[in-house]
Design a protein around this motif. Structure first.
Motif, PDB file in Angstrom:
ATOM      1  N   LEU A 131      -9.075   8.518 -18.846  1.00  0.00           N
ATOM      2  CA  LEU A 131      -8.700   7.333 -19.628  1.00  0.00           C
ATOM      3  C   LEU A 131      -7.708   6.495 -18.818  1.00  0.00           C
ATOM      4  O   LEU A 131      -6.759   7.044 -18.252  1.00  0.00           O
ATOM      5  CB  LEU A 131      -8.053   7.782 -20.944  1.00  0.00           C
ATOM      6  N   ARG A 132      -7.963   5.198 -18.764  1.00  0.00           N
ATOM      7  CA  ARG A 132      -7.027   4.293 -18.102  1.00  0.00           C
ATOM      8  C   ARG A 132      -6.341   3.422 -19.150  1.00  0.00           C
ATOM      9  O   ARG A 132      -6.851   3.253 -20.260  1.00  0.00           O
ATOM     10  CB  ARG A 132      -7.716   3.398 -17.073  1.00  0.00           C
ATOM     11  N   GLY A 133      -5.213   2.822 -18.787  1.00  0.00           N
ATOM     12  CA  GLY A 133      -4.534   1.890 -19.674  1.00  0.00           C
ATOM     13  C   GLY A 133      -3.260   1.431 -18.990  1.00  0.00           C
ATOM     14  O   GLY A 133      -2.479   2.251 -18.508  1.00  0.00           O
TER      15      GLY A 133
ATOM     16  N   TYR B 109       2.369  -1.484 -17.354  1.00  0.00           N
ATOM     17  CA  TYR B 109       3.086  -2.555 -16.637  1.00  0.00           C
ATOM     18  C   TYR B 109       2.006  -3.476 -16.091  1.00  0.00           C
ATOM     19  O   TYR B 109       1.225  -3.074 -15.233  1.00  0.00           O
ATOM     20  CB  TYR B 109       3.919  -1.978 -15.486  1.00  0.00           C
ATOM     21  N   LYS B 110       1.916  -4.675 -16.589  1.00  0.00           N
ATOM     22  CA  LYS B 110       0.850  -5.577 -16.151  1.00  0.00           C
ATOM     23  C   LYS B 110       1.423  -6.654 -15.233  1.00  0.00           C
ATOM     24  O   LYS B 110       2.435  -7.288 -15.561  1.00  0.00           O
ATOM     25  CB  LYS B 110       0.186  -6.250 -17.372  1.00  0.00           C
ATOM     26  N   LEU B 111       0.785  -6.822 -14.096  1.00  0.00           N
ATOM     27  CA  LEU B 111       1.185  -7.894 -13.169  1.00  0.00           C
ATOM     28  C   LEU B 111       0.250  -9.064 -13.439  1.00  0.00           C
ATOM     29  O   LEU B 111      -0.884  -9.075 -13.000  1.00  0.00           O
ATOM     30  CB  LEU B 111       1.044  -7.404 -11.726  1.00  0.00           C
TER      31      LEU B 111
ATOM     32  N   LEU C 294      -1.178   8.073 -10.599  1.00  0.00           N
ATOM     33  CA  LEU C 294      -0.511   6.772 -10.511  1.00  0.00           C
ATOM     34  C   LEU C 294      -1.425   5.779  -9.793  1.00  0.00           C
ATOM     35  O   LEU C 294      -1.955   6.089  -8.728  1.00  0.00           O
ATOM     36  CB  LEU C 294       0.811   6.884  -9.733  1.00  0.00           C
ATOM     37  N   GLN C 295      -1.577   4.613 -10.393  1.00  0.00           N
ATOM     38  CA  GLN C 295      -2.383   3.570  -9.762  1.00  0.00           C
ATOM     39  C   GLN C 295      -1.478   2.579  -9.043  1.00  0.00           C
ATOM     40  O   GLN C 295      -0.467   2.154  -9.585  1.00  0.00           O
ATOM     41  CB  GLN C 295      -3.201   2.847 -10.843  1.00  0.00           C
ATOM     42  N   ILE C 296      -1.859   2.269  -7.800  1.00  0.00           N
ATOM     43  CA  ILE C 296      -1.206   1.165  -7.077  1.00  0.00           C
ATOM     44  C   ILE C 296      -2.186   0.005  -7.150  1.00  0.00           C
ATOM     45  O   ILE C 296      -3.335   0.122  -6.712  1.00  0.00           O
ATOM     46  CB  ILE C 296      -0.950   1.528  -5.593  1.00  0.00           C
ATOM     47  N   GLY C 297      -1.750  -1.101  -7.700  1.00  0.00           N
ATOM     48  CA  GLY C 297      -2.646  -2.235  -7.919  1.00  0.00           C
ATOM     49  C   GLY C 297      -2.882  -3.036  -6.649  1.00  0.00           C
ATOM     50  O   GLY C 297      -2.171  -2.885  -5.649  1.00  0.00           O
ATOM     51  N   ALA C 298      -3.894  -3.893  -6.729  1.00  0.00           N
ATOM     52  CA  ALA C 298      -4.289  -4.718  -5.585  1.00  0.00           C
ATOM     53  C   ALA C 298      -3.099  -5.519  -5.044  1.00  0.00           C
ATOM     54  O   ALA C 298      -2.926  -5.658  -3.831  1.00  0.00           O
ATOM     55  CB  ALA C 298      -5.412  -5.655  -6.000  1.00  0.00           C
ATOM     56  N   ARG C 299      -2.281  -6.037  -5.964  1.00  0.00           N
ATOM     57  CA  ARG C 299      -1.158  -6.881  -5.527  1.00  0.00           C
ATOM     58  C   ARG C 299      -0.104  -6.098  -4.758  1.00  0.00           C
ATOM     59  O   ARG C 299       0.739  -6.667  -4.085  1.00  0.00           O
ATOM     60  CB  ARG C 299      -0.531  -7.565  -6.751  1.00  0.00           C
ATOM     61  N   ASN C 300      -0.115  -4.802  -4.911  1.00  0.00           N
ATOM     62  CA  ASN C 300       0.906  -3.970  -4.270  1.00  0.00           C
ATOM     63  C   ASN C 300       0.370  -3.080  -3.157  1.00  0.00           C
ATOM     64  O   ASN C 300       1.097  -2.217  -2.666  1.00  0.00           O
ATOM     65  CB  ASN C 300       1.588  -3.083  -5.321  1.00  0.00           C
TER      66      ASN C 300
ATOM     67  N   LEU D 264      -5.414   4.194  -5.193  1.00  0.00           N
ATOM     68  CA  LEU D 264      -4.954   3.058  -4.384  1.00  0.00           C
ATOM     69  C   LEU D 264      -6.008   1.964  -4.383  1.00  0.00           C
ATOM     70  O   LEU D 264      -7.096   2.120  -3.823  1.00  0.00           O
ATOM     71  CB  LEU D 264      -4.694   3.534  -2.949  1.00  0.00           C
ATOM     72  N   LYS D 265      -5.685   0.837  -5.013  1.00  0.00           N
ATOM     73  CA  LYS D 265      -6.645  -0.262  -5.077  1.00  0.00           C
ATOM     74  C   LYS D 265      -6.501  -1.162  -3.855  1.00  0.00           C
ATOM     75  O   LYS D 265      -5.406  -1.350  -3.337  1.00  0.00           O
ATOM     76  CB  LYS D 265      -6.468  -1.042  -6.387  1.00  0.00           C
ATOM     77  N   ARG D 266      -7.623  -1.695  -3.426  1.00  0.00           N
ATOM     78  CA  ARG D 266      -7.634  -2.543  -2.236  1.00  0.00           C
ATOM     79  C   ARG D 266      -7.097  -3.933  -2.569  1.00  0.00           C
ATOM     80  O   ARG D 266      -7.461  -4.520  -3.590  1.00  0.00           O
ATOM     81  CB  ARG D 266      -9.078  -2.668  -1.733  1.00  0.00           C
TER      82      ARG D 266
ATOM     83  N   GLU E 149     -12.210   0.158  -4.510  1.00  0.00           N
ATOM     84  CA  GLU E 149     -12.614  -1.222  -4.188  1.00  0.00           C
ATOM     85  C   GLU E 149     -12.666  -1.998  -5.500  1.00  0.00           C
ATOM     86  O   GLU E 149     -13.371  -1.603  -6.425  1.00  0.00           O
ATOM     87  CB  GLU E 149     -13.991  -1.209  -3.496  1.00  0.00           C
ATOM     88  N   ARG E 150     -11.925  -3.113  -5.569  1.00  0.00           N
ATOM     89  CA  ARG E 150     -11.816  -3.854  -6.827  1.00  0.00           C
ATOM     90  C   ARG E 150     -12.156  -5.340  -6.671  1.00  0.00           C
ATOM     91  O   ARG E 150     -11.801  -6.153  -7.499  1.00  0.00           O
ATOM     92  CB  ARG E 150     -10.421  -3.681  -7.430  1.00  0.00           C
ATOM     93  N   GLY E 151     -12.867  -5.643  -5.568  1.00  0.00           N
ATOM     94  CA  GLY E 151     -13.259  -7.036  -5.382  1.00  0.00           C
ATOM     95  C   GLY E 151     -12.306  -7.759  -4.464  1.00  0.00           C
ATOM     96  O   GLY E 151     -11.098  -7.520  -4.484  1.00  0.00           O
TER      97      GLY E 151
HETATM   98  C1  PEP Z   1      -5.935  -3.085 -13.329  1.00  0.00           C
HETATM   99  O1  PEP Z   1      -6.648  -2.129 -12.943  1.00  0.00           O
HETATM  100  O2  PEP Z   1      -5.583  -3.222 -14.496  1.00  0.00           O
HETATM  101  C2  PEP Z   1      -5.519  -4.109 -12.353  1.00  0.00           C
HETATM  102  C3  PEP Z   1      -4.520  -4.936 -12.620  1.00  0.00           C
HETATM  103  O3  PEP Z   1      -6.244  -4.110 -11.251  1.00  0.00           O
HETATM  104  P1  PEP Z   1      -5.990  -4.849  -9.846  1.00  0.00           P
HETATM  105  O4  PEP Z   1      -4.687  -4.354  -9.328  1.00  0.00           O
HETATM  106  O5  PEP Z   1      -7.156  -4.383  -9.039  1.00  0.00           O
HETATM  107  O6  PEP Z   1      -6.004  -6.317 -10.100  1.00  0.00           O
END
Ligand code: PEP
Ligand code: MN
Length: 336
Positions: free
Chosen positions: A120-122, A125-127, A176-182, A201-203, A231-233
């Protein structure tokens, strides 16, 4: 070089590279005799391989060491509780972009469970592009996620954005997810690595393969080898989608690295109608899993509703991907 290669054979390789104007160095790497040739792609690998004492030639990504295929031939497995990335079984992660309320998360949790997805994801902290958009519920969202995990058994992944969120999220979630922006926030990568938690680790939207793999290398260098790439685009010129899911990177990562890679066709397309087709393509391309946004009521979502699947679409996607998996030698088992 072959393990029984002679000094003369090693010297001959070094000399032939120098004759082409390239600096070559003979060294021992992970117990193997190697000759490293920067810009060695300028040499003909067929000629090189035919030289006495040569076992194989490999093109490596500059500076990335531990995460490269050269360092480890077999695929790495990453464990998040009872879920394993990088094996024969595909991993499906689903859930809302952001945790919005106890009710919304519980409904999402039930839908993920019913569809047989594995995690489950959620977001807590939203960037967001605009400072006036919903920024996430912070620690209270993390508490709700931990509660959802305890009720459902589904391991949880959630994004961290700074030192404080790394410390808090480490207490509540499983990955822990590292987002694309980071992706290139190296201070954050180190802090996340130190948590000891597996990292998703997101690209970055404009990251090269070398930059992507070296971001993973930062985590490895801190002693944390539990890294899954995503890979997230990337940003292109397409005016019909939010981003362009770069599926080429899946086989490229498989060639250059032993790390698992999943895709995120939700952010990768930005449009609900494109999510399932690109999830299908991801599995066909060899991805180790897929992460999608799913909301019990996407029309009222506080973020990314337009790219979030409805619960019944998640179910349909699971069925389709389970049929594609065996074609590429994988399996998609529903989580019980
Ligand atoms: C997310 O997975 O909610 C997200 C913000 O993704 P990304 O960092 O790839 O934009
Ligand atoms: Mn989102």
């Amino acid at each position: 070089m072959k393990s029984n290669a002679t000094e003369e054979q090693v010297d001959a390789i070094v000399r032939s590279a120098r004759e082409e104007g390239l600096e070559a160095t003979a060294k021992t790497r992970f117990g193997e005799k190697v000759v490293e040739i920067p810009n060695g792609q300028m040499l003909d690998p067929v000629t090189l391989k035919a030289m006495p004492g040569v076992e194989r030639t490999e093109q490596s990504i500059r500076r990335c060491v531990r995460v490269s295929r050269a360092a480890k031939a077999e695929n790495s497995l990453v464990h998040v509780r009872d879920v394993t990335f990088g094996g024969k079984e595909l991993v499906m992660i689903a859930g809302p972009c952001a945790v919005e309320s106890p009710e919304q998360l519980l409904e999402a949790m039930h839908a993920v469970k019913a569809a047989g997805a594995h995690m489950l994801r959620g977001g807590a902290y939203k960037l967001r592009t605009s400072p006036y958009s919903f920024q996430g519920l912070g620690e209270s969202a993390l508490k709700l996620l931990a509660d959802a995990r305890d009720r459902s058994g589904l391991p949880i992944v959630s994004e961290v954005v700074d030192e404080e969120s790394v410390l808090l999220a480490s207490m509540y979630v499983d990955m822990l997810q590292i987002g694309a922006r980071n992706m290139q926030n190296y201070v954050l990568l180190k802090q996340a690595a130190h948590s000891g938690k597996p990292i998703l680790l997101k690209r970055g939207v404009a990251a090269t393969l070398e930059e992507f793999l070296n971001a993973a290398e930062y985590i490895y260098a801190e002693g944390n080898e539990q890294v899954v790439l995503c890979e997230r685009g990337v940003r292109g010129f397409a005016d019909y989608s939010r981003n362009t899911l770069d599926l080429n990177v899946v086989p490229a990562v498989k060639e250059y690295s032993h790390l698992p890679i999943i895709t995120d066709p939700s952010h990768g397309t930005g449009m609900r109608s494109m999510v399932i087709p690109m999830a299908r393509a991801s599995i066909a391309a060899g991805a180790d899993g897929v992460m999608v946004e799913m909301h019990p009521s996407p029309e009222t979502a506080l973020s990314d509703g337009y790219q979030s699947l409805h619960p019944e679409e998640l179910e349909a996607m699971m069925v389709e991907l389970a049929r594609i998996a065996p074609v590429v030698g994988r399996i998609l088992k529903r989580r019980g």
